[in-house]
Design an enzyme around this catalytic site. Sequence first.
Site, PDB file in Angstrom:
ATOM      1  N   LYS A  54       0.852  -1.202   0.000  1.00  5.44           N
ATOM      2  CA  LYS A  54       0.000   0.000   0.000  1.00  5.44           C
ATOM      3  C   LYS A  54       0.885   1.248   0.000  1.00  5.44           C
ATOM      4  O   LYS A  54       0.632   2.184  -0.765  1.00  5.44           O
ATOM      5  CB  LYS A  54      -0.921  -0.006   1.235  1.00  5.44           C
ATOM      6  CG  LYS A  54      -2.029  -1.053   1.124  1.00  5.44           C
ATOM      7  CD  LYS A  54      -2.810  -1.247   2.421  1.00  5.44           C
ATOM      8  CE  LYS A  54      -3.746  -2.443   2.286  1.00  5.44           C
ATOM      9  NZ  LYS A  54      -4.401  -2.850   3.529  1.00  5.44           N
ATOM     10  N   GLN A  98      -4.767  -2.102   9.957  1.00  5.83           N
ATOM     11  CA  GLN A  98      -4.591  -3.370   9.237  1.00  5.83           C
ATOM     12  C   GLN A  98      -5.095  -4.529  10.094  1.00  5.83           C
ATOM     13  O   GLN A  98      -4.741  -4.646  11.269  1.00  5.83           O
ATOM     14  CB  GLN A  98      -3.103  -3.555   8.878  1.00  5.83           C
ATOM     15  CG  GLN A  98      -2.804  -4.753   8.007  1.00  5.83           C
ATOM     16  CD  GLN A  98      -3.388  -4.653   6.593  1.00  5.83           C
ATOM     17  OE1 GLN A  98      -3.555  -3.576   6.044  1.00  5.83           O
ATOM     18  NE2 GLN A  98      -3.710  -5.789   6.011  1.00  5.83           N
ATOM     19  N   ASP A 121     -11.440   2.457   4.736  1.00  2.00           N
ATOM     20  CA  ASP A 121     -11.599   1.002   4.656  1.00  2.00           C
ATOM     21  C   ASP A 121     -13.083   0.604   4.722  1.00  2.00           C
ATOM     22  O   ASP A 121     -13.422  -0.563   4.544  1.00  2.00           O
ATOM     23  CB  ASP A 121     -10.880   0.393   5.861  1.00  2.00           C
ATOM     24  CG  ASP A 121      -9.884  -0.663   5.473  1.00  2.00           C
ATOM     25  OD1 ASP A 121      -9.699  -0.891   4.272  1.00  2.00           O
ATOM     26  OD2 ASP A 121      -9.317  -1.265   6.386  1.00  2.00           O
TER      27      ASP A 121
HETATM   28  N1  GUN Z   1      -6.498  -7.305   6.052  1.00  2.00           N
HETATM   29  C1  GUN Z   1      -6.688  -7.956   4.894  1.00  2.00           C
HETATM   30  N2  GUN Z   1      -7.370  -7.183   4.019  1.00  2.00           N
HETATM   31  C2  GUN Z   1      -7.608  -6.013   4.655  1.00  2.00           C
HETATM   32  C3  GUN Z   1      -8.277  -4.817   4.270  1.00  2.00           C
HETATM   33  O1  GUN Z   1      -8.814  -4.666   3.166  1.00  2.00           O
HETATM   34  N3  GUN Z   1      -8.321  -3.846   5.220  1.00  2.00           N
HETATM   35  C4  GUN Z   1      -7.760  -4.003   6.450  1.00  2.00           C
HETATM   36  N4  GUN Z   1      -7.862  -2.986   7.312  1.00  2.00           N
HETATM   37  N5  GUN Z   1      -7.133  -5.088   6.824  1.00  2.00           N
HETATM   38  C5  GUN Z   1      -7.057  -6.099   5.929  1.00  2.00           C
END
Ligand code: GUN
Length: 300
Positions: A54, A98, A121
């Site tokens: 990211k 995350q 998110d």
């Molecule tokens: N862990 C795996 N995929 C994601 C996601 O799209 N967002 C977040 N916050 N954690 C994740």
Amino acid sequence: MVVKIIDGKQIAEEIKKEVSAAVRDLQSKHGIVPGLAAVLVGDNPASQVYVNMKRKAFDKAGMFSQTVNLEASATREELHETIDRLNTDARIHGILVQLPIPEHLDEFDILKQIKPEKDVDGLHPENIARLAHGREGFIPCTPYGVQELLVRSGVEIAGTRAVIVGRSNLVGRPMAQLLLQKGARGDATVCVCHSRTRNLAAVCREADILIVAMGRANFITADMVKPGAVVIDVGINRVEDPTHPRGYRLVGDVDFEKVKAVAGAITPVPGGVGPMTIAMLLRNTLVAAQQALSKRCPGS
Ligand code: GUN
């Protein structure tokens, strides 16, 4: 039947280019650089890989990003303080915690601390409620990416029978809400399956669009797929492979080689849904920055 391989990498690149152009515009006209803070609790190796990916994508798109690393033993109060600080930081338009977070922390309690307008998110209860009510709000990046992938690949969604395998808060549940929404991007007849579903294979075989997010390598076999169906594989699983330099390779939840002989269209792993998740995070963060600007300067 000739199967179409849906190229998520290429479609994600298109979206990233669109986002980059809008970022340049925002910066040149208003001096604003959209910014994301990713909060990483503990040292889960897969989460570290995702957060790094990211960060690189944000750099490349000309956007700001920072990672806040907290110890695996971090308390609820520490996490709340971190989020409160980011909620009031003007450089940060989007906040992402995350997942998964360590078990002593309550995911719901942590996620609801994020300001809904910075919840890129789409996991804050306000945004979940907005999605359920068919209102505008931030949509979780993976299901949003799957929907975008279907639309940009020319897959007709309206009127079809969509079967989603997996009921997670991150993918399965919001995916169902999205495909249920009124309009050409939705209007599907949706069924959500999970580990307790009876006769899962028969339910999957009814799908015109089969979306699989259950986290089990090669779980969906050719006999579970209706000929001509569109198969979207959200799974990313590591399987040991001594012939690979890393000692493992990534496979999806769908047995790609066998299913591609039956399906009408299918996403590969890697190179399918994964890149779309990041592209939609860039887009959500851009939108958060644009909305922050229009709140500050209505009509801008
Ligand atoms: N862990 C795996 N995929 C994601 C996601 O799209 N967002 C977040 N916050 N954690 C994740």
